[in-house]
Motif scaffolding. Structure first.
Motif, PDB file in Angstrom:
ATOM      1  N   ASN A 335       0.829  -1.210   0.000  1.00 44.87           N
ATOM      2  CA  ASN A 335       0.000   0.000   0.000  1.00 44.87           C
ATOM      3  C   ASN A 335       0.860   1.255   0.000  1.00 44.87           C
ATOM      4  OD1 ASN A 335      -2.817   0.625  -0.058  1.00 44.87           O
ATOM      5  ND2 ASN A 335      -2.631   1.478   2.002  1.00 44.87           N
ATOM      6  N   ASP A 336       1.915   1.249   0.789  1.00 41.46           N
ATOM      7  CA  ASP A 336       2.789   2.428   0.871  1.00 41.46           C
ATOM      8  C   ASP A 336       3.540   2.649  -0.435  1.00 41.46           C
ATOM      9  OD1 ASP A 336       1.966   2.811   3.458  1.00 41.46           O
ATOM     10  OD2 ASP A 336       3.729   1.830   4.368  1.00 41.46           O
ATOM     11  N   HIS A 337       3.908   1.561  -1.095  1.00 45.60           N
ATOM     12  CA  HIS A 337       4.721   1.679  -2.311  1.00 45.60           C
ATOM     13  C   HIS A 337       3.884   2.057  -3.530  1.00 45.60           C
ATOM     14  CE1 HIS A 337       8.178   0.978  -4.896  1.00 45.60           C
ATOM     15  NE2 HIS A 337       7.381   0.268  -5.705  1.00 45.60           N
ATOM     16  N   TYR A 338       2.729   1.407  -3.676  1.00 43.25           N
ATOM     17  CA  TYR A 338       1.930   1.608  -4.892  1.00 43.25           C
ATOM     18  C   TYR A 338       0.753   2.578  -4.715  1.00 43.25           C
ATOM     19  CZ  TYR A 338       4.516  -2.359  -6.735  1.00 43.25           C
ATOM     20  OH  TYR A 338       5.526  -3.196  -7.165  1.00 43.25           O
ATOM     21  N   GLY A 339       0.459   2.935  -3.474  1.00 42.57           N
ATOM     22  CA  GLY A 339      -0.618   3.891  -3.240  1.00 42.57           C
ATOM     23  C   GLY A 339      -1.909   3.211  -2.795  1.00 42.57           C
ATOM     24  N   HIS A 340      -2.790   4.029  -2.207  1.00 43.55           N
ATOM     25  CA  HIS A 340      -4.038   3.489  -1.649  1.00 43.55           C
ATOM     26  C   HIS A 340      -4.966   2.954  -2.735  1.00 43.55           C
ATOM     27  CE1 HIS A 340      -3.172   4.642   2.446  1.00 43.55           C
ATOM     28  NE2 HIS A 340      -2.859   5.871   2.049  1.00 43.55           N
ATOM     29  N   ALA A 341      -4.969   3.567  -3.901  1.00 43.12           N
ATOM     30  CA  ALA A 341      -5.843   3.090  -4.977  1.00 43.12           C
ATOM     31  C   ALA A 341      -5.461   1.683  -5.395  1.00 43.12           C
ATOM     32  CB  ALA A 341      -5.781   4.036  -6.176  1.00 43.12           C
ATOM     33  N   ARG A 394      -3.486 -21.022  -3.563  1.00 42.47           N
ATOM     34  CA  ARG A 394      -3.053 -21.168  -4.958  1.00 42.47           C
ATOM     35  C   ARG A 394      -3.680 -20.097  -5.854  1.00 42.47           C
ATOM     36  NH1 ARG A 394      -4.257 -26.559  -3.891  1.00 42.47           N
ATOM     37  NH2 ARG A 394      -6.131 -26.423  -5.191  1.00 42.47           N
ATOM     38  N   ARG A 395      -4.984 -19.910  -5.713  1.00 45.46           N
ATOM     39  CA  ARG A 395      -5.670 -18.980  -6.608  1.00 45.46           C
ATOM     40  C   ARG A 395      -5.270 -17.529  -6.345  1.00 45.46           C
ATOM     41  NH1 ARG A 395     -11.851 -21.280  -7.574  1.00 45.46           N
ATOM     42  NH2 ARG A 395     -11.192 -23.329  -8.353  1.00 45.46           N
ATOM     43  N   ILE A 396      -5.084 -17.196  -5.090  1.00 43.67           N
ATOM     44  CA  ILE A 396      -4.688 -15.811  -4.796  1.00 43.67           C
ATOM     45  C   ILE A 396      -3.251 -15.561  -5.249  1.00 43.67           C
ATOM     46  CG2 ILE A 396      -4.245 -14.172  -2.922  1.00 43.67           C
ATOM     47  CD1 ILE A 396      -6.649 -15.421  -1.464  1.00 43.67           C
ATOM     48  N   SER A 397      -2.376 -16.555  -5.083  1.00 47.04           N
ATOM     49  CA  SER A 397      -0.989 -16.364  -5.524  1.00 47.04           C
ATOM     50  C   SER A 397      -0.881 -16.258  -7.049  1.00 47.04           C
ATOM     51  CB  SER A 397      -0.117 -17.532  -5.030  1.00 47.04           C
ATOM     52  OG  SER A 397      -0.551 -18.762  -5.603  1.00 47.04           O
ATOM     53  N   ALA A 398      -1.942 -16.687  -7.738  1.00 46.20           N
ATOM     54  CA  ALA A 398      -1.954 -16.563  -9.203  1.00 46.20           C
ATOM     55  C   ALA A 398      -2.406 -15.180  -9.667  1.00 46.20           C
ATOM     56  CB  ALA A 398      -2.876 -17.627  -9.802  1.00 46.20           C
ATOM     57  N   ILE A 399      -2.855 -14.350  -8.716  1.00 49.22           N
ATOM     58  CA  ILE A 399      -3.292 -12.990  -9.080  1.00 49.22           C
ATOM     59  C   ILE A 399      -2.090 -12.175  -9.531  1.00 49.22           C
ATOM     60  CG2 ILE A 399      -4.253 -10.831  -8.173  1.00 49.22           C
ATOM     61  CD1 ILE A 399      -5.953 -12.479  -6.267  1.00 49.22           C
ATOM     62  N   ARG A 400      -2.268 -11.443 -10.609  1.00 49.90           N
ATOM     63  CA  ARG A 400      -1.234 -10.535 -11.090  1.00 49.90           C
ATOM     64  C   ARG A 400      -1.839  -9.140 -11.232  1.00 49.90           C
ATOM     65  NH1 ARG A 400       1.002 -14.207  -9.587  1.00 49.90           N
ATOM     66  NH2 ARG A 400       2.537 -15.572 -10.599  1.00 49.90           N
ATOM     67  N   LEU A 401      -1.300  -8.199 -10.467  1.00 49.54           N
ATOM     68  CA  LEU A 401      -1.774  -6.823 -10.507  1.00 49.54           C
ATOM     69  C   LEU A 401      -0.797  -5.985 -11.315  1.00 49.54           C
ATOM     70  CD1 LEU A 401      -2.840  -6.395  -6.765  1.00 49.54           C
ATOM     71  CD2 LEU A 401      -4.346  -6.695  -8.730  1.00 49.54           C
ATOM     72  N   GLN A 402      -1.309  -5.284 -12.297  1.00 50.33           N
ATOM     73  CA  GLN A 402      -0.460  -4.449 -13.144  1.00 50.33           C
ATOM     74  C   GLN A 402      -0.443  -3.039 -12.587  1.00 50.33           C
ATOM     75  OE1 GLN A 402       1.109  -5.984 -15.708  1.00 50.33           O
ATOM     76  NE2 GLN A 402       2.348  -4.123 -15.968  1.00 50.33           N
ATOM     77  N   HIS A 403       0.749  -2.527 -12.316  1.00 53.65           N
ATOM     78  CA  HIS A 403       0.871  -1.156 -11.838  1.00 53.65           C
ATOM     79  C   HIS A 403       2.031  -0.503 -12.578  1.00 53.65           C
ATOM     80  CE1 HIS A 403       1.909   2.233  -9.177  1.00 53.65           C
ATOM     81  NE2 HIS A 403       0.621   2.202  -8.853  1.00 53.65           N
ATOM     82  N   ALA A 404       1.688   0.421 -13.472  1.00 49.39           N
ATOM     83  CA  ALA A 404       2.695   1.063 -14.345  1.00 49.39           C
ATOM     84  C   ALA A 404       3.468  -0.038 -15.069  1.00 49.39           C
ATOM     85  CB  ALA A 404       3.597   1.969 -13.524  1.00 49.39           C
ATOM     86  N   ALA A 405       4.768  -0.069 -14.862  1.00 50.92           N
ATOM     87  CA  ALA A 405       5.577  -1.073 -15.563  1.00 50.92           C
ATOM     88  C   ALA A 405       5.727  -2.352 -14.744  1.00 50.92           C
ATOM     89  CB  ALA A 405       6.957  -0.502 -15.864  1.00 50.92           C
ATOM     90  N   ASP A 406       5.210  -2.363 -13.521  1.00 47.83           N
ATOM     91  CA  ASP A 406       5.393  -3.511 -12.636  1.00 47.83           C
ATOM     92  C   ASP A 406       4.213  -4.467 -12.722  1.00 47.83           C
ATOM     93  OD1 ASP A 406       7.698  -2.332 -11.804  1.00 47.83           O
ATOM     94  OD2 ASP A 406       6.817  -1.443  -9.999  1.00 47.83           O
TER      95      ASP A 406
END
Length: 452
Positions: A335-341, A394-406
């Motif tokens: 949260n601190d690194h990528y922001g509250h949104a 397993r299913r949660i670890s498969a989540i991929r969140l895109q944030h800018a280039a990360d």
């Protein structure tokens, strides 16, 4: 007049009212050659008819008074008076009608008493409707002051009843001073009298004005138009019948009953719709009060209430209940690194994944607080709960969140506790054990399940 309908419903009500009016008119036209045909005098008919009219008019007047109290609109009070006026007129007409309770009628009735009450009845009702339309047109946004509502409610209830009694007694005790309108049960003098023409014209005027008003979108006005049409048809059939207990006379009473029924029907329909809408609104408010605003799953309040009930039910059925407590790993750092949104998006994604992984209707997930979620699995043993917990990992670890280039992955730690029948544990005890198991999972490396 209160109107709670949308345009689609307005069109439906218009078509239905027109269909009823068309059926009534068609039936009257079919009978027009037989209107004067005499029929047997059915003794129970008039008491049954009068009782029906009194009940229908009284209920309609009461509901209109209720609307007046809630809206404080003057014309609704006058409309209620129009219906309440008929109660004493109908009741006393029944008492004075020849051949019902005595050969000449009660209350010192004369031969003209019943017909003059009929004149007051069928002239007074549309006259008060005209007054209501006039007041509605002139009052616009003016309403009765709140402090005066009780007084005016009393006036709108009592004055028409007193007026009806006064008119009925005038037609009874002083009938010898009134013009002769009927002779030997024949209406020929009534048909050619100015009073019959006046009654007919007042009904036509009220109907035409109400039809004009209904075009502006008032559904209640549509049904009042039908009530006035039935009243006009009642007057017309009575005059054309020419005598009591003829085809036209009986048909007129049927039309009168329709006039008394249609507005009551739509008022009851409106009350039912209000009840349904209120029920749905209450259910929605309840759901919203039990739902987490961010993730859409249940909230802590729901969990606290539901878990205790689930344990009671499980105790009756002698089955276990499993509780999983999940915590998103390193959420504060994320949260601190990528922001509250981004943090909010992460929590929504985790909640949706948990919700989508639960296969039984009885299983549910609730946001326990912050980045923690609780999953309750009724009638589930330890091995079954472990399978669910591992599937969630397993299913949660498969989540991929895109944030800018990360591209960011998410993991969770899960603490599992099992409630057994006869253990004596309360809901708080089970939650405390699952919380302890969760901290063990976090202390031993995260992204894992610990069972206690």
């Amino acid at each position: 007049m209160a109107d709670l309908f949308d345009r689609g419903e307005y069109r439906v009500h218009t078509k239905l009212a027109l269909a009823i009016a068309a059926i009534m008119l068609f039936a009257a036209l079919l009978l027009h050659r037989q209107l004067a045909l005499p029929l047997p005098e059915i003794k129970p008919f008039l008491p049954m008819y009068a009782s029906c009219i009194i009940l229908l008019e009284g209920l309609t007047g009461y509901l209109l008074l209720s609307q007046f109290i809630s809206s404080r609109q003057w014309h609704l009070g006058i409309l209620a008076s129009a219906y309440l006026l008929l109660i004493p007129l109908v009741a006393i007409q029944l008492l004075v009608f020849p051949g019902v309770f005595s050969a000449s009628g009660l209350l010192n009735a004369g031969q003209q008493s019943a017909v003059w009450i009929w004149v007051f009845w069928h002239g007074g009702f549309p006259a008060l409707i005209l007054l209501a339309l006039l007041v509605e047109r002139g009052a616009k946004q003016r309403t009765v002051p709140v402090a005066d509502v009780r007084l005016w409610t009393l006036n709108f209830a009592l004055l028409p009843l007193l007026l009806g009694i006064a008119l009925a007694l005038l037609a009874t005790w002083f009938s010898h001073n009134l013009p002769v309108l009927i002779s030997s049960h024949s209406y020929q003098q009534l048909v050619h009298s100015p009073f019959a023409i006046l009654v007919w014209l007042v009904n036509i005027a009220a109907l035409l004005w109400m039809l004009q008003r209904s075009r502006k979108g008032g559904v209640m006005h549509i049904w009042l138009s039908l009530a006035l049409f039935a009243s006009l048809l009642d007057v017309t059939l009575t005059l054309l019948a020419g005598a009591r207990y003829s085809v036209g006379w009986y048909a007129a009473r049927v039309s009168s009953t329709v006039s008394a029924t249609v507005l009551l029907g739509v008022l009851l329909w409106e009350i039912n719709k209000l009840y349904i809408n209120t029920q749905r609104a209450n259910e929605l408010l309840y759901e919203q009060s039990m739902q987490d605003g961010l993730t859409g799953v249940f909230n802590r309040r729901f969990l606290d209430q539901r878990l205790g009930k689930e344990l009671q039910l499980a105790a009756q059925r002698q089955v276990p209940v499993a509780v999983l407590l999940l915590d998103v790993d390193h959420f504060k750092r994320f949260n601190d690194h990528y922001g509250h949104a981004a943090g909010d998006a992460c929590l929504r994604m985790v909640a949706a994944t948990i919700q989508g992984s639960l296969k039984r209707p009885a299983d549910f997930v609730a946001r326990y607080g912050g980045e923690e979620f609780a999953v309750v699995l009724p009638d589930t043993d330890s091995s079954g709960a472990l399978k669910v917990a591992q599937r969630l990992c397993r299913r949660i670890s498969a989540i991929r969140l895109q944030h800018a280039a990360d591209t960011v992955s998410v993991t969770v730690s899960i603490g599992q506790a099992l409630w057994q029948p006869g253990s004596g544990e309360r809901a708080a005890d089970v939650m405390a054990r699952s919380d302890k198991a969760l901290y063990c999972a976090k202390d031993t490396g995260r992204n894992r399940v610990v069972v206690l």
